[in-house]
Design an enzyme around this catalytic site. Structure first.
Site, PDB file in Angstrom:
ATOM      1  CE1 TYR A  27      -4.123  -1.797   0.088  1.00  0.00           C
ATOM      2  CE2 TYR A  27      -2.844  -3.313   1.433  1.00  0.00           C
ATOM      3  CZ  TYR A  27      -3.959  -3.039   0.670  1.00  0.00           C
ATOM      4  OH  TYR A  27      -4.896  -3.991   0.493  1.00  0.00           O
ATOM      5  CE1 TYR A  32      -6.792  -5.974   3.836  1.00  0.00           C
ATOM      6  CE2 TYR A  32      -6.028  -7.641   5.371  1.00  0.00           C
ATOM      7  CZ  TYR A  32      -5.910  -6.988   4.165  1.00  0.00           C
ATOM      8  OH  TYR A  32      -4.930  -7.355   3.284  1.00  0.00           O
ATOM      9  CG  ASP A  89     -10.348 -13.465   8.337  1.00  0.00           C
ATOM     10  OD1 ASP A  89      -9.361 -13.991   8.889  1.00  0.00           O
ATOM     11  OD2 ASP A  89     -10.252 -12.604   7.439  1.00  0.00           O
ATOM     12  CE  LYS A 111      -1.947 -10.672   9.145  1.00  0.00           C
ATOM     13  NZ  LYS A 111      -3.244 -10.166   8.713  1.00  0.00           N
TER      14      LYS A 111
HETATM   15  C1  PLP Z   1      -3.847 -10.340   7.347  1.00  0.00           C
HETATM   16  C2  PLP Z   1      -5.253 -10.750   7.237  1.00  0.00           C
HETATM   17  C3  PLP Z   1      -5.748 -11.394   6.081  1.00  0.00           C
HETATM   18  C4  PLP Z   1      -4.887 -11.630   4.860  1.00  0.00           C
HETATM   19  O1  PLP Z   1      -3.827 -12.501   5.096  1.00  0.00           O
HETATM   20  P1  PLP Z   1      -2.563 -12.467   4.091  1.00  0.00           P
HETATM   21  O2  PLP Z   1      -1.690 -13.585   4.590  1.00  0.00           O
HETATM   22  O3  PLP Z   1      -1.947 -11.115   4.245  1.00  0.00           O
HETATM   23  O4  PLP Z   1      -3.084 -12.703   2.720  1.00  0.00           O
HETATM   24  C5  PLP Z   1      -7.061 -11.767   6.068  1.00  0.00           C
HETATM   25  N1  PLP Z   1      -7.879 -11.555   7.119  1.00  0.00           N
HETATM   26  C6  PLP Z   1      -7.440 -10.961   8.242  1.00  0.00           C
HETATM   27  C7  PLP Z   1      -8.376 -10.766   9.383  1.00  0.00           C
HETATM   28  C8  PLP Z   1      -6.115 -10.515   8.352  1.00  0.00           C
HETATM   29  O5  PLP Z   1      -5.712  -9.891   9.444  1.00  0.00           O
END
Ligand code: PLP
Length: 440
Positions: free
Chosen positions: A17, A147, A249, A278
């Site tokens: 970004y 996000y 998520d 992550k």
């Molecule tokens: C970071 C993140 C993603 C995307 O993961 P990437 O490994 O960067 O593609 C999706 N959802 C949430 C909640 C995130 O924090």
């Protein structure tokens, strides 16, 4: 002629970004424990505490002996092999571990190469589930302020204003959005009002909705904001009512970050699909996954059978080995586990960020588990914040109006104190009339 790494980077490499010519603040020359070793534009060396855990991922710190050994062992055996028609011990072991530690009922695992790709997989799974049930439903219900990643499907369920909907209009599916859920301290009336909005939207569009996707209890990169568990509970109820797939998520919230092993557990709900990433590999390699329950069984017993996704590096053995070591440290190990770590970090964040509440232009300073956020009444000046934090021995990367931290789980209270002191100093420096390099 440019000679330093920083100079050679500028104009050559895109950063997340950021404009091509913005370059980077530092180049990294090494890292160990919670520290990163950096060089700035003048060539001076710095050793800073990583207040970001490299975006939620490096929870065990850099060069962790258990992580390093797991990868070295796997390299000595094999580093990659295709997953079509083949399997291997690191992947099977990882899937077994994940099924064991996630909420009951999530019994099947799909391995993806990044968080965004796991979200794509979850969206596809939901659509295929509906097809298997004989229904053509292709829309998703998501939250403003969300996000979920940067790929096309994931972008479509990100916040419609703060996300990238305008730039990519036409490419992105048009999804349904609910306002941000009420804060944890909201009144029963506010929570009720929000739940009624959710019900109304579902009543109006239920026949189109394949799934509901949320970051459970804490919205990360879209807003750094926690919300009320009752909101998540009403979405669980509504998803069940219309037989939509509830996708949690937990890519950022998973493995203890918000103060429970998975945020869903704290709200007492089980999603139909859970995305993890992550911290999964301790930040060593890119890997994410989704766990699911009966939705996977329904697809398997239908004429559709397969989940239509299969990347080249699916179930990369090195990434699986890193994940096995990371999950072992997080869950099985009593001293390195997430629970004592988050208890320690949370308390130190509370104490350390309290002084920020007295600053005029600070809207709030909020701690959620192992996440500390100082929200200003204005966009953060990135250059100023980076400089002041570095002078205090800390690396932070602010975003919009937020100066925030999610320290590595190995952080001692003293490490957290240093991070919070740097954040408070950076917030204090945002007096009126200063020059801005606005955070994006
Ligand atoms: C970071 C993140 C993603 C995307 O993961 P990437 O490994 O960067 O593609 C999706 N959802 C949430 C909640 C995130 O924090």
């Amino acid at each position: 002629m440019p000679t330093s790494t920083l100079e050679r980077d500028s104009g050559l490499l895109w950063h997340p970004y950021g404009p091509l010519d913005a370059g980077a603040h530092f180049s990294v020359t090494g890292a160990d424990g919670p520290y990163v070793e950096l060089r700035d534009a003048s060539g001076s060396a710095h050793r800073l505490l990583d207040g970001m855990s490299s975006w939620w991922s490096v929870v065990h710190g850099y060069q962790h002996p258990v992580m390093d050994a797991a990868l070295t062992t796997q390299i000595g055996s094999f580093s990659h092999v295709m997953f079509g028609g083949l399997t291997h011990e690191p992947a099977v072991e990882l899937a077994e571990r994940l099924v064991a530690v996630t909420p009951d009922g999530l019994d099947h695992v799909f391995l993806a190469d990044s968080g965004s790709v796991s979200v794509e997989g979850a969206l596809k799974l939901a659509i295929q589930y509906q097809l298997a049930r004989g229904r053509d439903r292709r829309r998703f219900l998501a939250l403003e302020g969300a996000y979920h990643g940067d790929t096309t499907g994931a972008m479509s369920v990100c916040d419609p204003v703060g996300g990238m909907h305008n730039d990519f209009a036409g490419l992105l599916a048009t999804q349904l959005f609910l306002p941000r859920p009420p804060l944890p301290e909201a009144s029963a009336a506010e929570v009720h009002e929000w739940s009624v909005k959710a019900e109304n939207l579902v009543d109006a569009h239920g026949a189109e909705i394949a799934g509901i996707i949320v970051e459970p209890l804490f919205q990360g990169a879209g807003g750094m904001r926690p919300y009320h568990p009752a909101a998540l509970q009403s979405l669980r109820r509504l998803a069940t009512e219309i037989d939509a797939v509830l996708i949690a998520d937990e890519i950022a919230t998973g493995f203890g970050r918000t103060g429970s092993d998975f945020a869903c557990r704290a709200a007492g709900i089980t999603p139909d699909v859970m995305c993890l990433g992550k911290a999964l590999t301790g930040g060593y390699l890119t890997l994410a996954l989704l766990c699911s329950g009966t939705v996977a069984d329904v697809i398997t017993t239908s004429s559709h059978r397969a989940l239509m996704h299969g990347p080249t590096f699916m179930a990369n053995p090195l990434a699986c080995a890193a994940a096995n070591a990371s999950v072992g440290l997080l869950i099985d190990d009593e001293t390195s586990g997430w629970e004592p770590a988050i208890g320690r970090i949370s308390q130190a964040l509370e104490t350390g960020l309290a002084p920020a509440r007295r600053l005029d232009h600070v809207i709030e300073a909020r701690v959620t588990g192992g996440i500390g956020v100082v929200e200003l009444d204005r966009p953060v000046d990135v250059g100023l914040t980076t400089r002041i934090a570095a002078e205090h021995g800390v690396w932070v990367r602010p975003f919009r109006q937020h100066i925030y931290t999610m320290p590595p789980y190995i952080s001692s209270p003293e490490v957290v104190d240093t991070i919070t002191a740097a954040m408070v100093a950076a917030a204090a420096a945002h007096g009126d009339g200063c020059e801005f390099e606005v955070a994006s």
